[in-house]
Design a protein around this motif. Structure first.
Motif, PDB file in Angstrom:
ATOM      1  N   ALA A  13       0.668  -1.342   0.466  1.00  0.00           N
ATOM      2  CA  ALA A  13       0.181  -0.125  -0.272  1.00  0.00           C
ATOM      3  C   ALA A  13       1.082   1.272   0.089  1.00  0.00           C
ATOM      4  CB  ALA A  13      -1.157   0.279   1.369  1.00  0.00           C
ATOM      5  N   TYR A  14       1.511   1.465   0.831  1.00  0.00           N
ATOM      6  CA  TYR A  14       2.664   2.279   1.033  1.00  0.00           C
ATOM      7  C   TYR A  14       4.049   2.843  -0.429  1.00  0.00           C
ATOM      8  CZ  TYR A  14       2.143   3.513   5.601  1.00  0.00           C
ATOM      9  OH  TYR A  14       1.460   4.237   6.873  1.00  0.00           O
ATOM     10  N   ASN A  15       3.584   1.554  -0.541  1.00  0.00           N
ATOM     11  CA  ASN A  15       4.728   1.553  -2.591  1.00  0.00           C
ATOM     12  C   ASN A  15       3.628   2.338  -3.544  1.00  0.00           C
ATOM     13  OD1 ASN A  15       7.239  -0.118  -1.309  1.00  0.00           O
ATOM     14  ND2 ASN A  15       5.757  -1.718  -2.302  1.00  0.00           N
ATOM     15  N   LEU A  16       2.409   1.348  -3.751  1.00  0.00           N
ATOM     16  CA  LEU A  16       1.115   2.642  -4.078  1.00  0.00           C
ATOM     17  C   LEU A  16       1.408   4.417  -3.716  1.00  0.00           C
ATOM     18  CD1 LEU A  16      -0.927  -0.714  -4.650  1.00  0.00           C
ATOM     19  CD2 LEU A  16       0.975   0.439  -6.540  1.00  0.00           C
ATOM     20  N   ARG A  17       1.252   4.268  -2.657  1.00  0.00           N
ATOM     21  CA  ARG A  17       1.337   5.737  -2.137  1.00  0.00           C
ATOM     22  C   ARG A  17       0.319   7.011  -1.944  1.00  0.00           C
ATOM     23  NH1 ARG A  17       6.457   8.698  -3.166  1.00  0.00           N
ATOM     24  NH2 ARG A  17       7.666   7.537  -4.630  1.00  0.00           N
TER      25      ARG A  17
END
Length: 218
Positions: A169-173
């Motif tokens: 989820a954080y990688n997808l910002r």
């Protein structure tokens, strides 16, 4: 059953008003620096030249400075003693903290998994993941990436899939996403800011883990 909401709303309003008063006290303490500067200047003058004491005494006699100073100092002592002797603020804080059902923590990438697993371990096996708004991500692709199961706008995940889900989820910002199960909700914001909503017992547990790991509580 008693309805405590009106009483708590009353206290909430008082807290807002009284916090402003406390800030005014802080401003008063800050203004004391002006007294300190003047006093230091006078002390330095007297130290440099002893005769300056006579000049200062004469100047003091020509003013009414001692009258407001006496009132100021007595009022200060009375207020200070009353403030220091009162335990109301601490007792009120301690009392209501027992019933806290939410807390915000500032985490980082290194501590995230250890902290989350520390209180979710044995809590539940099944969780759901959702984004702030429907359509932010391709839920089918996301479910496949984290090993979850798409269920409408939700993605069902297992406990052991949580770390990977958060990382993805954080990688997808994503600016905001939620992981929840039963009566526990974890709301993740940017920069590893996590809001946890649950029972007071759960918040007590997360607070303890946060303290052990030097994590800031907001």
């Amino acid at each position: 059953m008693n309805n405590y909401l009106p009483t708590l709303k009353q206290i909430e309003q008082k807290l807002v008003a009284d916090t402003k008063k406390i800030r005014e006290i802080k401003e008063l303490v800050d203004s004391f620096q002006e007294y300190e500067k003047i006093l230091q200047m006078l002390k330095d003058d007297i130290k440099i030249k002893k005769s300056n004491e006579d000049v200062l005494e004469e100047a003091t006699a020509k003013t009414k400075i001692l009258e407001p100073l006496n009132i100021f100092y007595r009022t200060y002592l009375e207020s200070y003693n009353a403030f220091m002797q009162s335990q109301t603020a601490k007792e009120t804080y301690d009392f209501f903290e027992r019933y806290r059902t939410y807390r915000t923590y500032q985490l980082n990438e290194n501590i995230l998994e250890r902290f989350i697993s520390g209180f979710l371990n044995n809590f539940a096996e099944d969780f759901t993941f959702k984004t702030e708004f429907i359509g932010q991500i391709n839920t089918a692709n996301f479910a496949q990436a984290v090993g979850g199961v798409k269920d409408g706008s939700l993605i069902k995940i297992k406990y052991n899939q949580i770390p990977k889900t958060i990382k993805e989820a954080y990688n997808l910002r994503l600016k905001k996403f939620i992981i929840e199960s039963h009566n526990l909700k974890l709301l993740f914001r940017e920069n590893y800011l996590v809001e946890i909503y649950g029972s007071s017992g759960m918040i007590y547990k997360t607070d303890r883990l946060a303290k052990e790991n030097n994590i800031s509580c907001l």
